[in-house]
Design an enzyme around this catalytic site. Structure first.
Site, short mmCIF file in Angstrom:
data_model
loop_
_atom_site.label_atom_id
_atom_site.label_comp_id
_atom_site.label_asym_id
_atom_site.label_seq_id
_atom_site.Cartn_x
_atom_site.Cartn_y
_atom_site.Cartn_z
N HIS A 264 -4.75 -11.18 -3.41
CA HIS A 264 -4.66 -10.07 -2.46
C HIS A 264 -5.39 -8.83 -3.00
O HIS A 264 -6.23 -8.25 -2.31
CB HIS A 264 -3.19 -9.75 -2.21
CG HIS A 264 -2.94 -8.64 -1.25
ND1 HIS A 264 -2.64 -8.85 0.07
CD2 HIS A 264 -2.95 -7.29 -1.41
CE1 HIS A 264 -2.48 -7.68 0.69
NE2 HIS A 264 -2.64 -6.72 -0.20
N GLU A 265 -5.06 -8.45 -4.22
CA GLU A 265 -5.67 -7.24 -4.78
C GLU A 265 -7.16 -7.45 -5.01
O GLU A 265 -7.96 -6.50 -4.90
CB GLU A 265 -4.96 -6.84 -6.07
CG GLU A 265 -3.49 -6.50 -5.91
CD GLU A 265 -3.20 -5.45 -4.85
OE1 GLU A 265 -4.07 -4.57 -4.62
OE2 GLU A 265 -2.11 -5.50 -4.24
N HIS A 268 -9.04 -6.45 -1.92
CA HIS A 268 -9.25 -5.00 -1.88
C HIS A 268 -10.41 -4.60 -2.79
O HIS A 268 -11.28 -3.80 -2.42
CB HIS A 268 -7.99 -4.27 -2.34
CG HIS A 268 -6.89 -4.21 -1.33
ND1 HIS A 268 -7.05 -3.67 -0.07
CD2 HIS A 268 -5.59 -4.59 -1.40
CE1 HIS A 268 -5.91 -3.72 0.59
NE2 HIS A 268 -5.00 -4.29 -0.20
N GLU A 294 -6.85 -3.91 4.40
CA GLU A 294 -5.86 -4.99 4.32
C GLU A 294 -6.41 -6.29 4.90
O GLU A 294 -6.00 -7.38 4.49
CB GLU A 294 -4.58 -4.59 5.03
CG GLU A 294 -3.81 -3.46 4.37
CD GLU A 294 -3.38 -3.76 2.95
OE1 GLU A 294 -3.30 -4.97 2.59
OE2 GLU A 294 -3.12 -2.83 2.19
#
Length: 500
Positions: A264-265, A268, A294
């Site tokens: 997830h990170e 980003h 997101e």
């Protein structure tokens, strides 16, 4: 272009102040000793105030007007015209907010974040409550300063998702909630078809770290221009496209949090590392909205990282790192395990079907707080009631309830809806990606992500903040935000997994 060049030079200095504050914020959540909190709060207040004062100065206003004349007639999407257009919008908003309020928010949230960490560890909301009361009061002042036509939440939501209104979020939630709830009920009748016990065995933390690093390197995270550390709550921050930091956290008896949190990170971070170098040290350096941001994290976490094709390639590698834990689990069973649907207490560990329900309950509570319908001291009880309403669960303590997220300690009221928007946007982008890269599934099954990353960099990342989220999504996907692609994806994927 004399005035434009002068404007860029001044904006670069202001950007340096903002990024310096970001470095201190990153350090606070990773390496700063707890005793440094009071001093750090003053340092961040000073930097935030100075950056704001310089930005809202008459000099910047005059340079913007002169630069607008110098760039008149340039292409709408040019770096020059975009810089003037976006900075004028930011400038007009920033001028409404007193610099003292900016400083006080920085000061109060820095202290609150440290207290939140302690309160979360002790499962004691009463420690954090006085800080949150102050934050809510300051956020209301901020919203009033920014101004709004309909709902107070609009002013705060606008900071994270430009041009989005509270009523629009409510309409989106009203559209997707019934189908998500119905799907979750259908799945609940077939829970025996998926077993995720394999994820809850003992997994060495360093081996988890190493596997996560292997994956994000394959995604394209550049460790020459970024790093990964540990923190109480995973986050991503960037000081330039060439210095982007991510964090993760580990549980030795649960594989998913670190695994998918790292994916997830990384999503980003790829956005931040993909911004055109020409936009560095300008207001255009960064994501166009948190919803778009997101969408990138959720795309890599879910559409890639929870896909059957992804694990076709990487599961044998995971088995090499954890041979004892995974010896009795085949590929299909593991794929289903990481996609198991079951209402859970923790948002960041939620499955794709119930995740947006977590966002909806936070959205409800934030609106109630800002509109004076809910007091901070009533929040734990209200939280538990909403969790029961939306998920059918009751948190056993504040750590697994109202204290689980770091966002409110940072003053980020209005942020949460962007997670749900990101889910919808990710699938809308994915549909277009599949049209443009016809053999993408085969590429993913062979562990290759170069074409996907290049597509995202060309279509989304490189533009930074040049376009509004509405403009960018229209340019890339050919339509405005839609819920249908997301709902179709969710229904199809989990009907297959649960044989509905």
């Amino acid at each position: 272009m004399e005035k434009f060049d002068e404007l860029k030079a001044r904006l670069a200095e202001i950007s340096d102040l903002v990024r310096a504050a970001a470095v201190l914020g990153w350090d606070q959540q990773t390496y700063m000793p707890p005793g440094g909190t009071a001093a750090r709060s003053e340092q961040l207040a000073t930097l935030s105030k100075l950056a704001h004062q310089h930005f809202i100065s008459d000099e910047i206003g005059d340079l913007l007007e002169a630069s607008a004349q110098e760039t008149e007639g340039m292409d709408y999407g040019s770096d020059e015209a975009s810089l003037v257009r976006v900075t004028r919008r930011d400038y007009q908003k920033a001028r409404r907010v007193p610099s003292e309020l900016v400083a006080e928010l920085a000061r109060v949230t820095t202290l609150a974040t440290e207290t939140w960490t302690q309160a979360r560890a002790q499962a004691n909301f009463s420690l954090f409550a006085p800080h949150l009361e102050r934050i809510v009061a300051l956020e209301i002042r901020l919203a009033e300063a920014l101004g709004y036509d309909e709902r107070i939440y609009d002013a705060l939501l606008e900071q994270y998702e430009p041009e989005m209104k509270t009523a629009q979020v409510e309409a989106i939630f009203a559209e997707i909630k019934p189908q998500l709830v119905q799907l979750a009920r259908e799945i609940a009748e077939h829970q025996d078809r998926v077993d995720d016990a394999v994820l809850h065995r003992s997994y060495d933390e360093q081996a988890q770290w190493d596997f996560g690093v292997e994956i994000i390197k394959s995604f394209g995270f550049d460790f020459q221009r970024g790093r990964q550390d540990r923190s109480a709550h995973p986050f991503t921050t960037g000081f330039s496209p060439d210095d982007v930091r991510i964090t993760t956290r580990f549980e030795s008896d649960f594989l998913s949090p670190a695994l998918f949190g790292t994916f997830h990170e990384c999503g980003h971070a790829l956005y931040e590392q993909g911004v055109s170098p020409a936009l560095a040290r300008t207001p255009l350096d960064g994501g166009t909205s948190l919803g778009l941001h997101e969408s990138q994290s959720r795309l890599w976490e879910n559409l890639v990282g929870r896909s059957r094709g992804f694990w076709t390639f990487f599961y044998p590698r995971l088995q090499e790192r954890f041979p004892r834990q995974l010896a009795d689990t085949d590929l299909e069973s593991f794929y289903k395990a990481v996609n198991r649907v079951q209402p859970s207490l923790i948002r960041v560990e939620a499955d794709e079907v119930t995740y947006n329900l977590h966002i909806m309950l936070r959205f409800d509570l934030e609106n109630a707080l800002l509109e004076g319908k809910l007091r901070v001291k009533e929040l734990p009880q209200a939280w538990n009631a909403k969790v029961e309403e939306y998920l059918g669960l009751t948190p056993p303590d504040d750590t697994q309830g109202v204290l689980q997220d770091i966002h409110w300690s940072g003053g980020m009221l209005g942020y949460f809806p962007t997670y749900a928007l990101g889910n919808l946007i990710s699938v809308q982008l994915w549909e277009r990606i599949r049209q443009d890269i016809s053999d993408l599934p085969a590429q993913i099954e062979s562990g290759h992500f170069e074409a996907l990353r290049a597509w995202l960099r060309e279509k989304v990342h490189q533009h930074g903040r040049k376009f509004t989220p509405v403009e960018l999504l229209q340019r890339v996907s050919g339509s405005a935000l839609q819920a249908e692609p997301y709902l179709t994806y969710i229904q199809s994927k989990f009907s297959d997994i649960y044989d509905l």
